[in-house]
Scaffold this motif. Structure first.
Motif, mmCIF file in Angstrom:
data_model
loop_
_atom_site.group_PDB
_atom_site.id
_atom_site.type_symbol
_atom_site.label_atom_id
_atom_site.label_comp_id
_atom_site.label_asym_id
_atom_site.label_seq_id
_atom_site.Cartn_x
_atom_site.Cartn_y
_atom_site.Cartn_z
ATOM 1 N N ILE A 7 0.858 -1.062 0.085
ATOM 2 C CA ILE A 7 0.058 -0.126 -0.047
ATOM 3 C C ILE A 7 0.932 1.304 0.026
ATOM 4 C CG2 ILE A 7 -1.602 1.373 1.414
ATOM 5 C CD1 ILE A 7 -2.756 -1.471 2.492
ATOM 6 N N ASN A 8 0.915 2.066 -0.897
ATOM 7 C CA ASN A 8 1.453 3.497 -0.836
ATOM 8 C C ASN A 8 2.580 3.211 -1.404
ATOM 9 O OD1 ASN A 8 -0.949 4.665 -0.147
ATOM 10 N ND2 ASN A 8 -0.571 4.959 1.929
ATOM 11 N N HIS A 9 2.959 2.338 -2.129
ATOM 12 C CA HIS A 9 4.178 1.916 -2.738
ATOM 13 C C HIS A 9 4.924 3.263 -3.043
ATOM 14 C CE1 HIS A 9 7.325 0.201 -5.121
ATOM 15 N NE2 HIS A 9 7.517 -0.815 -4.234
ATOM 16 N N HIS A 10 6.428 3.322 -3.050
ATOM 17 C CA HIS A 10 6.958 4.900 -3.419
ATOM 18 C C HIS A 10 6.857 4.991 -4.963
ATOM 19 C CE1 HIS A 10 10.301 1.931 -3.157
ATOM 20 N NE2 HIS A 10 10.884 2.769 -4.060
ATOM 21 N N ARG A 12 4.459 4.185 -7.166
ATOM 22 C CA ARG A 12 2.919 4.199 -7.327
ATOM 23 C C ARG A 12 2.857 5.110 -8.580
ATOM 24 N NH1 ARG A 12 0.657 5.673 -2.901
ATOM 25 N NH2 ARG A 12 0.172 7.673 -3.881
ATOM 26 N N ARG A 79 -6.026 6.347 -7.424
ATOM 27 C CA ARG A 79 -6.712 5.680 -6.188
ATOM 28 C C ARG A 79 -6.677 4.160 -6.398
ATOM 29 N NH1 ARG A 79 -5.540 8.554 -2.333
ATOM 30 N NH2 ARG A 79 -7.137 7.588 -1.015
ATOM 31 N N ASP A 135 0.164 -0.207 -7.228
ATOM 32 C CA ASP A 135 -0.552 1.018 -7.278
ATOM 33 C C ASP A 135 -1.696 1.200 -6.119
ATOM 34 O OD1 ASP A 135 -2.546 -0.712 -8.618
ATOM 35 O OD2 ASP A 135 -2.593 0.685 -10.236
ATOM 36 N N VAL A 137 -3.723 2.117 -3.027
ATOM 37 C CA VAL A 137 -3.537 3.283 -2.220
ATOM 38 C C VAL A 137 -4.431 3.037 -0.749
ATOM 39 C CG1 VAL A 137 -4.101 5.807 -1.892
ATOM 40 C CG2 VAL A 137 -3.699 4.587 -4.118
ATOM 41 N N SER A 139 -4.602 4.593 3.627
ATOM 42 C CA SER A 139 -4.105 5.477 4.936
ATOM 43 C C SER A 139 -2.743 4.899 5.299
ATOM 44 C CB SER A 139 -5.016 5.410 6.085
ATOM 45 O OG SER A 139 -5.179 4.120 6.507
ATOM 46 N N THR A 140 -2.115 5.691 6.086
ATOM 47 C CA THR A 140 -0.905 5.127 6.234
ATOM 48 C C THR A 140 -0.819 4.293 7.404
ATOM 49 O OG1 THR A 140 0.079 7.821 6.412
ATOM 50 C CG2 THR A 140 1.043 6.238 7.701
ATOM 51 N N ALA A 143 -1.308 1.011 5.453
ATOM 52 C CA ALA A 143 0.120 0.694 4.865
ATOM 53 C C ALA A 143 1.030 0.003 5.815
ATOM 54 C CB ALA A 143 0.870 1.821 4.273
#
Length: 160
Positions: A7-10, A12, A79, A135, A137, A139-140, A143
């Motif tokens: 989740i939230n891969h850098h 993305r 998203r 990809d 997405v 929340s922190t 993740a």
């Protein structure tokens, strides 16, 4: 066993860009192909044209327009819509490539596929499918929970 996507891969944004470019190629190919094959029979194999390196007829051009709009639109929206559509598109493109490979030298080749079409379909499937892996997405907190599930809870590092 459930799949666990980061989740939230850098990277993305890069993967979304690559999937969007793949969708844009499908869209441009479809539009140019439909313009060049207008007037031909919808499922013709004899009057198929070569467009942007691929063989096409009006049916395949129209299908490419639809696929391109869906993939490009999903990646513009982003998203998790992009994640879901890219996953589905990667699987569908792989199946289409395999089916086209199996039917290429038969009367069932209604989209006038050539070997180049099959290869490009597999490349597009790989690009869009790979993008779908990175990809997602969230929340922190989501993740962090996913990372802990995948790698185990982080332990305090002792300094020596």
């Amino acid at each position: 066993m459930a799949a666990h996507f980061p989740i939230n891969h850098h990277l993305r944004p890069l993967y979304r860009l690559l999937a969007g470019v793949a969708g844009l190629y499908m869209l441009v190919f479809g539009v140019v192909g439909f313009a060049q094959t207008s007037g031909a029979e919808f499922f013709t194999r004899d009057e198929a044209e070569w467009v942007l390196g691929l063989r096409t007829n009006p049916a395949f051009s129209l299908l490419s327009i639809v696929a391109g709009v869906i993939v490009l639109g999903a990646n513009l929206i982003g998203r998790n819509v992009g994640h879901v559509i890219n996953t589905i598109a990667g699987v569908v493109l792989t199946i289409v490539g395999m089916a086209s490979l199996a039917l290429m030298q038969t009367e069932a080749n209604v989209f006038a596929f050539s070997m180049v079409n099959v290869i490009v379909t597999f490349v597009l499937a790989a690009v869009v499918g790979t993008a779908s892996l990175y990809d997602r997405v969230g929340s922190t907190a989501e993740a962090q929970a996913e990372e802990e599930f995948r790698h185990g809870p982080s332990t305090a590092r002792s300094t020596v």
